[in-house]
Scaffold this motif. Structure first.
Motif, PDB file in Angstrom:
ATOM      1  N   ALA A  87      65.317  30.498 -44.588  1.00 32.22           N
ATOM      2  CA  ALA A  87      66.236  31.337 -43.349  1.00 32.22           C
ATOM      3  C   ALA A  87      65.356  32.050 -42.428  1.00 32.22           C
ATOM      4  O   ALA A  87      64.624  32.862 -43.104  1.00 32.22           O
ATOM      5  N   PRO A  88      65.651  32.398 -40.932  1.00 31.58           N
ATOM      6  CA  PRO A  88      64.630  33.069 -40.298  1.00 31.58           C
ATOM      7  C   PRO A  88      65.020  34.552 -40.636  1.00 31.58           C
ATOM      8  O   PRO A  88      64.169  35.455 -40.128  1.00 31.58           O
ATOM      9  N   SER A  89      66.185  34.994 -41.360  1.00 33.36           N
ATOM     10  CA  SER A  89      66.684  35.942 -41.641  1.00 33.36           C
ATOM     11  C   SER A  89      65.991  36.847 -42.753  1.00 33.36           C
ATOM     12  O   SER A  89      66.207  37.664 -43.178  1.00 33.36           O
ATOM     13  N   GLN A  90      65.102  35.984 -43.504  1.00 30.58           N
ATOM     14  CA  GLN A  90      64.724  36.088 -44.965  1.00 30.58           C
ATOM     15  C   GLN A  90      63.341  36.067 -45.057  1.00 30.58           C
ATOM     16  O   GLN A  90      62.618  35.192 -44.508  1.00 30.58           O
ATOM     17  N   GLU A  91      62.344  36.744 -45.668  1.00 30.65           N
ATOM     18  CA  GLU A  91      60.991  37.008 -45.951  1.00 30.65           C
ATOM     19  C   GLU A  91      60.573  35.766 -46.921  1.00 30.65           C
ATOM     20  O   GLU A  91      61.496  35.401 -47.775  1.00 30.65           O
ATOM     21  N   VAL A 122      59.743  22.228 -56.564  1.00 30.14           N
ATOM     22  CA  VAL A 122      60.478  22.206 -55.300  1.00 30.14           C
ATOM     23  C   VAL A 122      59.455  22.676 -53.929  1.00 30.14           C
ATOM     24  O   VAL A 122      58.660  23.910 -54.444  1.00 30.14           O
ATOM     25  N   SER A 123      59.591  22.346 -52.797  1.00 30.13           N
ATOM     26  CA  SER A 123      58.527  22.763 -51.710  1.00 30.13           C
ATOM     27  C   SER A 123      59.511  23.747 -50.763  1.00 30.13           C
ATOM     28  O   SER A 123      60.591  23.804 -51.110  1.00 30.13           O
ATOM     29  N   PHE A 124      58.976  24.456 -49.981  1.00 29.52           N
ATOM     30  CA  PHE A 124      59.396  25.612 -49.053  1.00 29.52           C
ATOM     31  C   PHE A 124      59.019  25.269 -47.645  1.00 29.52           C
ATOM     32  O   PHE A 124      57.911  25.117 -47.378  1.00 29.52           O
ATOM     33  N   VAL A 125      59.897  25.297 -46.703  1.00 30.91           N
ATOM     34  CA  VAL A 125      59.332  25.262 -45.412  1.00 30.91           C
ATOM     35  C   VAL A 125      60.099  26.342 -44.692  1.00 30.91           C
ATOM     36  O   VAL A 125      61.566  26.778 -44.832  1.00 30.91           O
ATOM     37  N   ASP A 126      59.607  27.326 -44.016  1.00 26.61           N
ATOM     38  CA  ASP A 126      59.954  28.629 -43.298  1.00 26.61           C
ATOM     39  C   ASP A 126      60.356  28.363 -41.976  1.00 26.61           C
ATOM     40  O   ASP A 126      59.679  28.065 -41.154  1.00 26.61           O
ATOM     41  N   ASN A 127      61.691  28.440 -41.911  1.00 23.01           N
ATOM     42  CA  ASN A 127      62.155  28.578 -40.140  1.00 23.01           C
ATOM     43  C   ASN A 127      61.756  27.200 -39.630  1.00 23.01           C
ATOM     44  O   ASN A 127      61.354  27.442 -38.162  1.00 23.01           O
ATOM     45  N   GLU A 128      61.657  26.060 -40.148  1.00 29.59           N
ATOM     46  CA  GLU A 128      61.503  24.790 -39.452  1.00 29.59           C
ATOM     47  C   GLU A 128      62.765  23.961 -39.797  1.00 29.59           C
ATOM     48  O   GLU A 128      62.471  22.711 -40.181  1.00 29.59           O
ATOM     49  N   THR A 129      63.974  24.459 -39.988  1.00 28.49           N
ATOM     50  CA  THR A 129      64.939  23.735 -40.564  1.00 28.49           C
ATOM     51  C   THR A 129      65.483  22.408 -39.837  1.00 28.49           C
ATOM     52  O   THR A 129      65.647  21.110 -40.361  1.00 28.49           O
ATOM     53  N   TYR A 130      65.395  22.362 -38.451  1.00 28.94           N
ATOM     54  CA  TYR A 130      65.614  21.221 -37.663  1.00 28.94           C
ATOM     55  C   TYR A 130      64.560  20.085 -37.897  1.00 28.94           C
ATOM     56  O   TYR A 130      64.942  18.884 -37.889  1.00 28.94           O
TER      57      TYR A 130
END
Length: 371
Positions: free
Chosen positions: A225-229, A242-250
């Motif tokens: 989420a854009p609200s979290q670091e 598990v992988s992680f994508v930051d602020n690229e939900t769409y």
């Protein structure tokens, strides 16, 4: 004209930014002062407060932070008086916004509401204060117009849903480059959307991650989420595959095969990307007990509410557990269930209307100010 806009969450930041862009097309001299986030800051740098400072989830947490909320209310009133706007535009975030609206009405400010509070879900008595304090309401869900006008004799404007615009106008993702950039292989992706607040993310991810090892032929990717670091998520993904994508939900949703989604705006976004999903929600015991007694709806997800039937499965509170989650994920990975969801999703999009929600609202707001 001078516009004071109050958005208190990530979804409000998105809708607020698009509304601001549309207002500039109508009013080349538009000046903004706002509560919002990074998307609104891209339109104007005149931010009063970032929504990251406002995110209190659940009844218990709100009670624990009453002093901070009181300070924010006092600051907002003072800031409005310093800015002297031609109109105050509220975007959802009802607990805070309706308090400011009452004060603004008493002070003689013009008040508009874009994206109605969910008064149709609980505490419908709030409609009384909306009728008293809000000059014009612009709703984005088709059933809201009937709710306000037929049940409460309050005329509102249905402008369409701004997510249609946000998704249609986004740049198309290059799947190969996206996977390469984020270290993803060629296995189908299951997106995990655990919410935007620390409290809900913690509750959601613990259960979502518990089933990952049952699906070696898929890769799971958390949508940050854009609200979290990023550092906040590290403890969850440590020692997992598990992988992680930051602020690229769409971008993530556009290439996902399925998704596990925390109830909220994200359920509708996932549906508009035509991604089969399981809707999840688990709150604190006290908050859930209170909510259960005041919420009168058959469903909690926007998808089911708009369609007025169970299109997507909702796992709520005790039903949100590893066993049920795996069962429902297995189901939406089957060909038959996926085909049915796709048909329902297309019908859902029709109900929301076409593009132009932000432009429709901006025109109505600007024209009302000229009267």
């Amino acid at each position: 004209m001078k516009y004071y806009i109050i958005a208190g969450e990530a979804s409000g930041d998105l809708h607020g930014s698009n509304l601001m862009k549309a207002l500039i097309k109508q009013d080349v001299d538009a000046q903004f002062r706002f509560w919002g986030g990074d998307l609104m800051k891209k339109v104007s740098d005149n931010i009063a407060k970032h929504y990251k400072e406002l995110a209190f989830m659940g009844f218990a947490e709100v009670v624990m932070n009453l002093r901070t909320i009181s300070k924010n209310l006092a600051f907002c009133k003072s800031d409005i008086e310093n800015f002297q706007p031609d109109v105050i535009i509220f975007i959802d975030y009802s607990g805070f916004n309706l308090r400011i609206a009452k004060w603004a009405r008493e002070k003689g400010y013009r008040t508009n509401y874009y994206v109605s509070p969910q008064v149709w879900a609980s505490r419908a008595g709030r409609v009384k204060s909306i009728k008293r304090d809000i000059d014009s309401m612009y709703v984005i869900l088709p059933f809201e117009k009937e709710f306000y006008e037929s049940q409460h004799d309050y005329k509102v404007n249905f402008v369409g849903h701004p997510l249609i615009d946000a998704i249609a106008n986004r740049a198309q993702v290059d799947e190969y480059n996206f996977r390469a950039t984020h270290g993803l292989d060629d296995r189908p992706i299951i997106a995990l959307l655990p919410g935007s607040r620390k409290q809900e993310i913690t509750k959601m991810l613990s259960v979502m991650l518990s089933i990952v090892n049952h699906y070696p032929d898929y890769q799971f990717v958390i949508a940050g989420a854009p609200s979290q670091e990023r550092s906040f998520y590290d403890s969850f993904i440590k020692n997992t595959n598990v992988s992680f994508v930051d602020n690229e939900t769409y971008d993530l949703l556009s290439i996902s095969t399925a998704a596990l989604v925390t109830s909220g705006t994200a359920t509708l976004e996932t549906a508009l990307f035509k991604v089969p999903q399981v809707v999840c929600y688990k709150g604190g015991w006290l908050s859930y007990q209170i909510a259960k007694r005041i919420i009168t709806l058959k469903y909690i997800s926007l998808v089911n509410l708009i369609m007025d039937k169970e299109v997507v499965t909702e796992l709520i509170q005790n039903d949100f557990n590893s066993k049920r989650l795996k069962k429902e994920l297995d189901l939406i990975l089957t060909k038959e269930k996926r085909e049915q969801l796709f048909m329902d999703y297309f019908e859902l999009e029709k109900k929301l209307g076409g593009q132009g929600a932000s432009e429709n609202a901006a025109k109505l707001i600007f024209n009302s100010l000229k009267d």
